[in-house]
Design a protein around this motif. Structure first.
Motif, mmCIF file in Angstrom:
data_model
loop_
_atom_site.group_PDB
_atom_site.id
_atom_site.type_symbol
_atom_site.label_atom_id
_atom_site.label_comp_id
_atom_site.label_asym_id
_atom_site.label_seq_id
_atom_site.Cartn_x
_atom_site.Cartn_y
_atom_site.Cartn_z
ATOM 1 N N GLY A 284 108.698 -37.879 -81.902
ATOM 2 C CA GLY A 284 109.020 -37.518 -83.283
ATOM 3 C C GLY A 284 109.938 -38.541 -83.929
ATOM 4 O O GLY A 284 109.745 -38.921 -85.091
ATOM 5 N N PHE A 285 110.933 -38.985 -83.194
ATOM 6 C CA PHE A 285 111.844 -40.016 -83.692
ATOM 7 C C PHE A 285 111.051 -41.286 -83.990
ATOM 8 O O PHE A 285 111.222 -41.906 -85.040
ATOM 9 N N ASP A 286 110.179 -41.668 -83.080
ATOM 10 C CA ASP A 286 109.372 -42.873 -83.242
ATOM 11 C C ASP A 286 108.529 -42.782 -84.519
ATOM 12 O O ASP A 286 108.476 -43.740 -85.297
ATOM 13 N N ARG A 287 107.881 -41.650 -84.744
ATOM 14 C CA ARG A 287 107.053 -41.467 -85.949
ATOM 15 C C ARG A 287 107.902 -41.556 -87.216
ATOM 16 O O ARG A 287 107.519 -42.208 -88.188
ATOM 17 N N GLN A 288 109.056 -40.895 -87.198
ATOM 18 C CA GLN A 288 109.921 -40.916 -88.378
ATOM 19 C C GLN A 288 110.460 -42.314 -88.658
ATOM 20 O O GLN A 288 110.522 -42.753 -89.814
ATOM 21 N N LEU A 289 110.847 -43.020 -87.608
ATOM 22 C CA LEU A 289 111.366 -44.374 -87.778
ATOM 23 C C LEU A 289 110.274 -45.292 -88.318
ATOM 24 O O LEU A 289 110.516 -46.076 -89.244
ATOM 25 N N ALA A 290 109.076 -45.195 -87.778
ATOM 26 C CA ALA A 290 107.962 -46.023 -88.256
ATOM 27 C C ALA A 290 107.652 -45.723 -89.719
ATOM 28 O O ALA A 290 107.412 -46.645 -90.517
ATOM 29 N N ALA A 291 107.665 -44.449 -90.088
ATOM 30 C CA ALA A 291 107.376 -44.062 -91.469
ATOM 31 C C ALA A 291 108.454 -44.579 -92.421
ATOM 32 O O ALA A 291 108.140 -45.092 -93.507
ATOM 33 N N ALA A 292 109.715 -44.454 -92.041
ATOM 34 C CA ALA A 292 110.814 -44.929 -92.886
ATOM 35 C C ALA A 292 110.738 -46.445 -93.052
ATOM 36 O O ALA A 292 110.938 -46.978 -94.151
ATOM 37 N N ARG A 293 110.428 -47.147 -91.972
ATOM 38 C CA ARG A 293 110.326 -48.605 -92.048
ATOM 39 C C ARG A 293 109.120 -49.012 -92.891
ATOM 40 O O ARG A 293 109.207 -49.949 -93.679
ATOM 41 N N ALA A 294 108.004 -48.310 -92.759
ATOM 42 C CA ALA A 294 106.822 -48.614 -93.571
ATOM 43 C C ALA A 294 107.122 -48.403 -95.050
ATOM 44 O O ALA A 294 106.738 -49.229 -95.894
ATOM 45 N N GLN A 295 107.811 -47.317 -95.370
ATOM 46 C CA GLN A 295 108.172 -47.026 -96.756
ATOM 47 C C GLN A 295 109.060 -48.130 -97.323
ATOM 48 O O GLN A 295 109.000 -48.433 -98.514
ATOM 49 N N ALA A 296 109.872 -48.740 -96.461
ATOM 50 C CA ALA A 296 110.759 -49.827 -96.885
ATOM 51 C C ALA A 296 110.076 -51.197 -96.793
ATOM 52 O O ALA A 296 110.719 -52.221 -97.002
ATOM 53 N N GLY A 297 108.776 -51.207 -96.433
ATOM 54 C CA GLY A 297 108.050 -52.460 -96.331
ATOM 55 C C GLY A 297 108.354 -53.235 -95.057
ATOM 56 O O GLY A 297 108.190 -54.452 -95.006
ATOM 57 N N ARG A 298 108.779 -52.531 -94.016
ATOM 58 C CA ARG A 298 109.128 -53.162 -92.740
ATOM 59 C C ARG A 298 108.089 -52.820 -91.679
ATOM 60 O O ARG A 298 107.482 -51.748 -91.705
ATOM 61 N N ALA A 299 107.948 -53.699 -90.719
ATOM 62 C CA ALA A 299 107.065 -53.436 -89.581
ATOM 63 C C ALA A 299 107.719 -52.387 -88.683
ATOM 64 O O ALA A 299 108.953 -52.274 -88.645
ATOM 65 N N PRO A 300 106.918 -51.628 -87.949
ATOM 66 C CA PRO A 300 107.508 -50.648 -87.030
ATOM 67 C C PRO A 300 108.229 -51.359 -85.887
ATOM 68 O O PRO A 300 107.910 -52.493 -85.542
ATOM 69 N N LEU A 301 109.215 -50.675 -85.338
ATOM 70 C CA LEU A 301 109.898 -51.179 -84.149
ATOM 71 C C LEU A 301 109.124 -50.720 -82.922
ATOM 72 O O LEU A 301 108.558 -49.634 -82.903
ATOM 73 N N VAL A 302 109.122 -51.541 -81.895
ATOM 74 C CA VAL A 302 108.429 -51.238 -80.651
ATOM 75 C C VAL A 302 109.426 -50.615 -79.674
ATOM 76 O O VAL A 302 110.472 -51.213 -79.389
ATOM 77 N N SER A 303 109.105 -49.423 -79.191
ATOM 78 C CA SER A 303 109.946 -48.760 -78.199
ATOM 79 C C SER A 303 109.926 -49.590 -76.914
ATOM 80 O O SER A 303 108.892 -50.096 -76.510
ATOM 81 N N ASN A 304 111.099 -49.720 -76.271
ATOM 82 C CA ASN A 304 111.201 -50.528 -75.057
ATOM 83 C C ASN A 304 111.981 -49.757 -74.004
ATOM 84 O O ASN A 304 113.076 -49.264 -74.276
#
Length: 160
Positions: A43-63
């Motif tokens: 859920g955190f991963d989805r929310q972070l990806a969505a927030a970054r996409a909305q800001a025009g940023r690429a998603p972060l890769v979980s490591n």
């Protein structure tokens, strides 16, 4: 600094196309994201990806290595009942990543206490301008998240 996502590259181990974000930093050298893993908190991963996409940023890769760095520091914070970016040895997030064997040229860290879920921690961080800026920073390629006894840590990283 601009983020450039490569369309697809071939994974040598699986021979399947895998998107790999690459960013250009001020020295002009491209930076490739560290290997990914199944996110510790989907859920955190989805929310972070969505927030970054909305800001025009690429998603972060979980490591996984960064998940361990974050979880270990969350456990230390819980044991110390402290909310600080300095560990018991005085080290910061960059030092913790490097001690874990992760080559880091840039590290951001958000910490929080008192949230019961990753969704709540995410909302708290996004409501804070400084924490939000950290999570949306275009220079980062990877992240790791960990929790212990109500303490949350997310580490964002620019690999070397």
């Amino acid at each position: 600094m601009k983020m450039f996502a490569l369309p697809l590259i071939l994974s040598l181990s699986a021979c399947v196309p895998v998107p790999v974000p690459v960013i250009m930093v001020s020295d002009g050298a491209p930076r490739q994201a560290l290997a990914g893993n199944t996110p510790a908190f989907a859920g955190f991963d989805r929310q972070l990806a969505a927030a970054r996409a909305q800001a025009g940023r690429a998603p972060l890769v979980s490591n996984a290595a960064l998940d361990r760095v974050a979880a270990d520091f969350a456990a230390e914070l819980a044991a110390r009942r402290a909310l600080t970016h300095r560990d018991r040895n005085g080290g910061n997030a960059m030092a913790r990543a490097r001690r874990a064997g992760v080559a880091a040229c840039g590290v951001g860290e958000n910490i929080a206490q008192g949230y019961g879920t990753s969704d709540q921690a995410f909302a708290g961080w996004m409501a804070s301008p400084a924490h939000r800026r950290n999570m949306l920073n275009a220079t980062y390629t990877n992240y790791g998240i960990g929790t212990a006894d109500g303490y949350w840590v997310v580490v964002m990283l620019l690999p070397c």
